[in-house]
Motif scaffolding. Structure first.
Motif, PDB file in Angstrom:
ATOM      1  N   ASP A   1       0.853  -1.182   0.000  1.00 55.17           N
ATOM      2  CA  ASP A   1       0.000   0.000   0.000  1.00 55.17           C
ATOM      3  C   ASP A   1       0.891   1.235   0.000  1.00 55.17           C
ATOM      4  O   ASP A   1       1.080   1.891   1.025  1.00 55.17           O
ATOM      5  CB  ASP A   1      -0.889  -0.052   1.249  1.00 55.17           C
ATOM      6  CG  ASP A   1      -2.275   0.453   0.965  1.00 55.17           C
ATOM      7  OD1 ASP A   1      -2.408   1.281   0.045  1.00 55.17           O
ATOM      8  OD2 ASP A   1      -3.207   0.027   1.661  1.00 55.17           O
TER       9      ASP A   1
ATOM     10  N   ALA B   1      -3.442   9.105   5.268  1.00 56.86           N
ATOM     11  CA  ALA B   1      -4.288   8.031   4.737  1.00 56.86           C
ATOM     12  C   ALA B   1      -4.365   6.881   5.739  1.00 56.86           C
ATOM     13  O   ALA B   1      -5.445   6.339   6.002  1.00 56.86           O
ATOM     14  CB  ALA B   1      -3.734   7.533   3.401  1.00 56.86           C
ATOM     15  N   GLY B   2      -3.229   6.510   6.313  1.00 60.48           N
ATOM     16  CA  GLY B   2      -3.201   5.383   7.256  1.00 60.48           C
ATOM     17  C   GLY B   2      -3.995   5.697   8.511  1.00 60.48           C
ATOM     18  O   GLY B   2      -4.769   4.871   8.997  1.00 60.48           O
TER      19      GLY B   2
ATOM     20  N   ASN C   1      -6.425   7.802   8.835  1.00 58.26           N
ATOM     21  CA  ASN C   1      -7.862   7.804   8.508  1.00 58.26           C
ATOM     22  C   ASN C   1      -8.423   6.391   8.481  1.00 58.26           C
ATOM     23  O   ASN C   1      -9.528   6.146   8.957  1.00 58.26           O
ATOM     24  CB  ASN C   1      -8.117   8.472   7.150  1.00 58.26           C
ATOM     25  CG  ASN C   1      -8.042   9.977   7.286  1.00 58.26           C
ATOM     26  OD1 ASN C   1      -8.154  10.505   8.403  1.00 58.26           O
ATOM     27  ND2 ASN C   1      -7.837  10.669   6.174  1.00 58.26           N
ATOM     28  N   ARG C   2      -7.657   5.468   7.917  1.00 61.67           N
ATOM     29  CA  ARG C   2      -8.142   4.070   7.882  1.00 61.67           C
ATOM     30  C   ARG C   2      -8.252   3.498   9.283  1.00 61.67           C
ATOM     31  O   ARG C   2      -9.216   2.815   9.612  1.00 61.67           O
ATOM     32  CB  ARG C   2      -7.205   3.214   7.037  1.00 61.67           C
ATOM     33  CG  ARG C   2      -7.625   3.233   5.577  1.00 61.67           C
ATOM     34  CD  ARG C   2      -6.821   2.266   4.767  1.00 61.67           C
ATOM     35  NE  ARG C   2      -6.913   0.900   5.269  1.00 61.67           N
ATOM     36  CZ  ARG C   2      -6.209  -0.105   4.756  1.00 61.67           C
ATOM     37  NH1 ARG C   2      -5.388   0.115   3.748  1.00 61.67           N
ATOM     38  NH2 ARG C   2      -6.326  -1.316   5.241  1.00 61.67           N
TER      39      ARG C   2
ATOM     40  N   ASP D   1     -10.805   0.404   9.675  1.00 62.21           N
ATOM     41  CA  ASP D   1     -10.295  -0.518   8.665  1.00 62.21           C
ATOM     42  C   ASP D   1      -8.760  -0.442   8.672  1.00 62.21           C
ATOM     43  O   ASP D   1      -8.136  -0.027   7.696  1.00 62.21           O
ATOM     44  CB  ASP D   1     -10.862  -0.091   7.289  1.00 62.21           C
ATOM     45  CG  ASP D   1     -10.258  -0.910   6.162  1.00 62.21           C
ATOM     46  OD1 ASP D   1      -9.901  -2.077   6.402  1.00 62.21           O
ATOM     47  OD2 ASP D   1     -10.132  -0.363   5.033  1.00 62.21           O
ATOM     48  N   PRO D   2      -8.147  -0.806   9.807  1.00 62.02           N
ATOM     49  CA  PRO D   2      -6.698  -0.567   9.926  1.00 62.02           C
ATOM     50  C   PRO D   2      -5.876  -1.454   9.004  1.00 62.02           C
ATOM     51  O   PRO D   2      -6.236  -2.612   8.783  1.00 62.02           O
ATOM     52  CB  PRO D   2      -6.412  -0.934  11.395  1.00 62.02           C
ATOM     53  CG  PRO D   2      -7.483  -1.886  11.778  1.00 62.02           C
ATOM     54  CD  PRO D   2      -8.705  -1.500  10.982  1.00 62.02           C
ATOM     55  N   PRO D   3      -4.775  -0.914   8.469  1.00 60.84           N
ATOM     56  CA  PRO D   3      -3.825  -1.777   7.754  1.00 60.84           C
ATOM     57  C   PRO D   3      -3.128  -2.644   8.798  1.00 60.84           C
ATOM     58  O   PRO D   3      -3.146  -2.302   9.986  1.00 60.84           O
ATOM     59  CB  PRO D   3      -2.843  -0.775   7.157  1.00 60.84           C
ATOM     60  CG  PRO D   3      -2.858   0.374   8.120  1.00 60.84           C
ATOM     61  CD  PRO D   3      -4.267   0.456   8.637  1.00 60.84           C
TER      62      PRO D   3
ATOM     63  N   SER E   1      -1.037  -2.204  13.680  1.00 57.60           N
ATOM     64  CA  SER E   1      -2.319  -1.695  14.172  1.00 57.60           C
ATOM     65  C   SER E   1      -2.862  -2.602  15.273  1.00 57.60           C
ATOM     66  O   SER E   1      -2.725  -3.825  15.194  1.00 57.60           O
ATOM     67  CB  SER E   1      -3.344  -1.657  13.037  1.00 57.60           C
ATOM     68  OG  SER E   1      -2.914  -0.784  12.032  1.00 57.60           O
TER      69      SER E   1
END
Ligand code: BGC
Length: 417
Positions: free
Chosen positions: A63, A76-77, A79-80, A85-87, A310
């Motif tokens: 990613d 971006a990370g 926000n996820r 919806d964590p990476p 995460s």
């Protein structure tokens, strides 16, 4: 007969159970990894991690989010993560960038893995502190990047009849010779953080280690008002005369490419720039020269990258994260990664014999604690760094800015921690 059937069924069940319990171990452990390594050298380096993870039974889901310095990738990370919806993992720089997401409980505590791998013994204390909070470990340190190097094109210097300046007295005369030979003396780039790399090179090398420590670690306003600091500001302003009109359109790696192609004399940038030279097949001290210091000051401004895992309860993600952490901390993988990335391994217990001549300079300087200058994110809030970078970028673009104005605004910014 009944007993026999039962036996057969029991065997069959056992076989099915065995097969199904073997299944998860055979399925690849998928990890979605957010990072901002998208230049040629960076992409080659991240592939070292991806290949090692895949070879160990993982499945690296790449990613990559463009934007040197990482602002885009971090937003971006985060926000996820906040959106649920964590990476599996994401990149940060060492220092205060982690404060908020750790405080909010978004980061997995990996203390057990760190203890099992004896990390504390093998990584520099400042980096250990920066990945720890209240005795728990939250980050996987992957490199030490010298933040303020200068990268010189040897053919460009030769064409101009000159060489890498040995003292600050030689500095502007060298740039003048490059200019006279129709070479862009300094390859400057667009983003504020890149202007800041050039600025901190001057603070550490022209101003010196004491000035750097007083300003960035102690937030000492008297140091900002000192003659030494004013001299750095004047030098910074004078450098404007050695840039070119293309600078505001360039990414950091486009500027490195100008040095690689001998169209520019020098770029001031962290040693990830070396990854670009390596990727272009160029050899340190043959095709290009590197120095983190000019003159007698030996301070080495360092920082670098870590990955957080995460926080999650998903057993599959936890397993993938375990594998990822151990892959990234594997001594051989760290050496291989840094040879391509341009940094030096964060572990002290690894074989550094293959490190190139620039990396050897970094290793030597880092070996002496007197030379170690932890970079600004270790000691300064994101807001303070943002204000400083804005000031540098706007002052760089506006030649009417006076030294007094710059000093007053810098003193405000460094006080706003
Ligand atoms: C990172 C480097 C990266 C550079 C440019 C820095 O913040 O520490 O790993 O290569 O940004 O993208």
């Amino acid at each position: 007969m009944r007993t026999n059937t039962l036996k057969v069924v029991t065997h069959m069940l056992a076989a099915v159970l065995l097969a199904s319990s073997a299944l998860p171990a055979m399925a690849a452990e998928k990890a979605d990894v957010i990072h901002w390594w998208t230049s040629g050298g960076e992409a080659a380096a991240v592939k070292v991690f991806a290949d090692a993870f895949n070879a160990a039974g993982g499945e690296w889901i790449d990613d990559a989010i463009a934007g040197g310095g990482g602002n885009n990738a971090r937003s971006a990370g985060i926000n996820r993560i906040i959106g649920g919806d964590p990476p599996a993992a994401m990149q940060f720089n060492y220092g205060k960038q982690l404060d908020e997401i750790i405080a909010n409980g978004y980061v997995r505590d990996i203390s057990e893995l760190a203890a099992a791998g004896n990390w504390k013994k093998v990584i520099p204390a400042l980096i250990w502190d920066s990945i720890s909070r209240d005795g728990k470990v939250y980050g996987v340190p992957v490199d030490i990047h010298g933040q303020t190097w200068s990268w010189w094109s040897i053919p460009a210097l030769e064409k101009a009849g000159t060489e890498v300046p040995k003292s600050w007295d030689d500095f502007f005369p060298t740039l003048d010779k490059l200019k006279a030979a129709d070479i862009i003396p300094v390859a400057v780039s667009r983003d504020a953080w890149t202007i800041d790399s050039m600025w901190r090179f001057l603070v550490a090398s022209k101003g010196g280690s004491d000035l750097f420590r007083k300003v960035y670690m102690d937030h000492d306003v008297d140091a900002v008002n000192s003659p030494a600091f004013r001299d750095v500001v004047e030098t910074f302003f004078k450098l404007r005369n050695y840039s070119d009109p293309g600078a505001p359109a360039r990414n950091w790696n486009d500027s490195t490419a100008l040095v690689i192609n001998n169209a520019a004399g020098v770029q001031f940038m962290g040693d990830w720039a070396k990854g670009e030279f390596t990727n272009a097949g160029k050899k340190a001290m043959v095709d290009y020269a590197c120095t983190p210091t000019i003159g007698p000051n030996q301070g080495y401004v360092y920082g670098g990258d870590l990955f957080i895992m995460s926080a999650t309860k998903d057993p599959e993600m936890l397993k993938a994260q375990d594998l990822l952490v151990n892959t990234m901390m594997d001594p051989k993988v760290q050496v291989a990664f840094n040879l391509v990335k341009g940094g030096i391994p964060v572990r002290s217990d690894v074989d550094t014999s293959k490190v190139d001549p620039c990396g050897q300079i970094g290793l030597k300087l880092m070996a002496n604690p007197d030379n170690q200058l932890g970079d600004q994110p270790f000691y300064n809030s994101n807001d303070a760094i943002g204000a400083i970078r804005d000031l540098e970028a706007t002052s760089w673009a506006n030649p009417d800015t006076t030294v007094d104005e710059f000093v007053a605004k810098f003193a405000n910014a460094i006080s706003m921690q």
